[in-house]
Scaffold this motif. Structure first.
Motif, mmCIF file in Angstrom:
data_model
loop_
_atom_site.group_PDB
_atom_site.id
_atom_site.type_symbol
_atom_site.label_atom_id
_atom_site.label_comp_id
_atom_site.label_asym_id
_atom_site.label_seq_id
_atom_site.Cartn_x
_atom_site.Cartn_y
_atom_site.Cartn_z
ATOM 1 N N LYS A 160 -20.979 -15.806 47.510
ATOM 2 C CA LYS A 160 -20.222 -16.889 47.124
ATOM 3 C C LYS A 160 -19.164 -16.480 46.056
ATOM 4 C CE LYS A 160 -22.767 -21.196 47.235
ATOM 5 N NZ LYS A 160 -24.022 -20.813 48.095
ATOM 6 N N GLU A 161 -17.966 -16.683 46.367
ATOM 7 C CA GLU A 161 -16.755 -15.956 45.457
ATOM 8 C C GLU A 161 -16.323 -17.425 44.487
ATOM 9 O OE1 GLU A 161 -14.665 -13.742 44.792
ATOM 10 O OE2 GLU A 161 -15.298 -12.233 46.335
ATOM 11 N N TYR A 162 -16.337 -17.155 43.255
ATOM 12 C CA TYR A 162 -16.080 -18.157 42.293
ATOM 13 C C TYR A 162 -14.572 -17.714 41.737
ATOM 14 C CZ TYR A 162 -20.729 -19.990 42.228
ATOM 15 O OH TYR A 162 -21.873 -20.325 42.640
ATOM 16 N N GLN A 163 -13.952 -18.639 41.270
ATOM 17 C CA GLN A 163 -12.680 -18.552 40.621
ATOM 18 C C GLN A 163 -12.687 -18.846 39.288
ATOM 19 O OE1 GLN A 163 -9.460 -17.950 41.975
ATOM 20 N NE2 GLN A 163 -8.866 -17.653 39.894
ATOM 21 N N PHE A 183 -12.859 -30.796 37.858
ATOM 22 C CA PHE A 183 -12.373 -29.755 39.037
ATOM 23 C C PHE A 183 -10.900 -30.100 39.373
ATOM 24 C CE2 PHE A 183 -12.038 -28.738 43.632
ATOM 25 C CZ PHE A 183 -12.004 -27.283 43.664
ATOM 26 N N GLU A 184 -10.589 -31.800 39.452
ATOM 27 C CA GLU A 184 -9.176 -32.008 40.008
ATOM 28 C C GLU A 184 -8.199 -31.649 38.895
ATOM 29 O OE1 GLU A 184 -11.951 -34.324 39.938
ATOM 30 O OE2 GLU A 184 -12.007 -33.615 42.288
ATOM 31 N N ALA A 197 -7.414 -23.331 39.990
ATOM 32 C CA ALA A 197 -8.057 -23.003 41.182
ATOM 33 C C ALA A 197 -7.433 -23.875 42.380
ATOM 34 C CB ALA A 197 -9.399 -23.763 40.709
ATOM 35 N N GLY A 198 -7.894 -23.282 43.642
ATOM 36 C CA GLY A 198 -7.491 -24.082 44.747
ATOM 37 C C GLY A 198 -8.564 -25.053 45.295
ATOM 38 N N VAL A 251 -15.514 -22.970 40.879
ATOM 39 C CA VAL A 251 -15.037 -22.611 39.655
ATOM 40 C C VAL A 251 -16.046 -22.377 38.643
ATOM 41 C CG1 VAL A 251 -13.660 -23.329 37.551
ATOM 42 C CG2 VAL A 251 -13.095 -24.117 39.781
ATOM 43 N N LYS A 252 -15.967 -21.006 38.099
ATOM 44 C CA LYS A 252 -16.893 -20.666 36.933
ATOM 45 C C LYS A 252 -16.190 -20.579 35.778
ATOM 46 C CE LYS A 252 -20.532 -17.142 36.433
ATOM 47 N NZ LYS A 252 -21.275 -16.018 37.153
ATOM 48 N N ILE A 253 -16.737 -20.947 34.501
ATOM 49 C CA ILE A 253 -16.086 -20.914 33.127
ATOM 50 C C ILE A 253 -16.852 -19.648 32.808
ATOM 51 C CG2 ILE A 253 -15.678 -22.110 31.051
ATOM 52 C CD1 ILE A 253 -14.561 -23.548 33.492
ATOM 53 N N LEU A 254 -15.701 -18.831 32.217
ATOM 54 C CA LEU A 254 -15.952 -17.603 31.584
ATOM 55 C C LEU A 254 -15.852 -17.528 30.241
ATOM 56 C CD1 LEU A 254 -14.427 -15.345 34.355
ATOM 57 C CD2 LEU A 254 -16.733 -16.064 34.342
#
Length: 150
Positions: free
Chosen positions: A73-76, A98-99, A107-108, A113-116
């Motif tokens: 799983k790839e996260y932005q 997300f919107e 993000a696309g 989405v991952k919050i860093l």
């Protein structure tokens, strides 16, 4: 001005280019400027991508290694300092969903989405995302906001 220095107007005469393959008298006949024999002289020739003239091409000389996990799983990633910058620029008020991230092009529409946790968050935000790092979650809650996992 007389007949010795007449010239056509600038740009009115176009050079027609070589007339290739129009007989021996043209000086370009016979091989039609393609030289002799070999693949490049043939009609329909197109150089294959990666072709090295018959030498073993690089992509076949180098060994294959590793594998690709089909379940990955790839996260932005979106950092806290990015969110703080958006608040400072009045692009977001108190909720980040997300919107919002998609509309701000962070993000696309098909991304996860991952919050860093880089940077610091000063404003109280309700953040919705697919994942949070522990430090990001702690920082959001320390600022009085809440972290909602989608």
């Amino acid at each position: 001005m007389d007949l010795s220095n007449l010239k056509p107007a600038e740009g009115s005469v176009k050079n027609q280019g070589k007339r290739v393959g129009r007989g021996q008298g043209s000086g370009k006949g016979g091989t039609a400027t393609r030289g002799h024999k070999g693949a490049k002289s043939r009609s329909g020739y197109s150089k294959k991508i990666g072709f090295e003239g018959g030498q073993m091409p690089l992509q076949r000389r180098v060994p294959k290694f590793g594998f690709t996990n089909i379940n990955r799983k790839e996260y932005q990633g979106v950092n806290l300092d990015t969110l703080q910058q958006l608040v400072d620029d009045n692009k977001i008020k108190d909720t980040v969903d997300f919107e919002t991230l998609v509309s701000l092009r962070l993000a696309g529409k098909n991304d996860l989405v991952k919050i860093l946790g880089r940077g610091e968050l000063k404003s109280k935000l309700k953040v919705s995302a697919h994942k949070f790092t522990a430090s990001a979650k702690a920082a959001i809650e320390a600022a009085g906001g809440e972290a909602v996992t989608l």
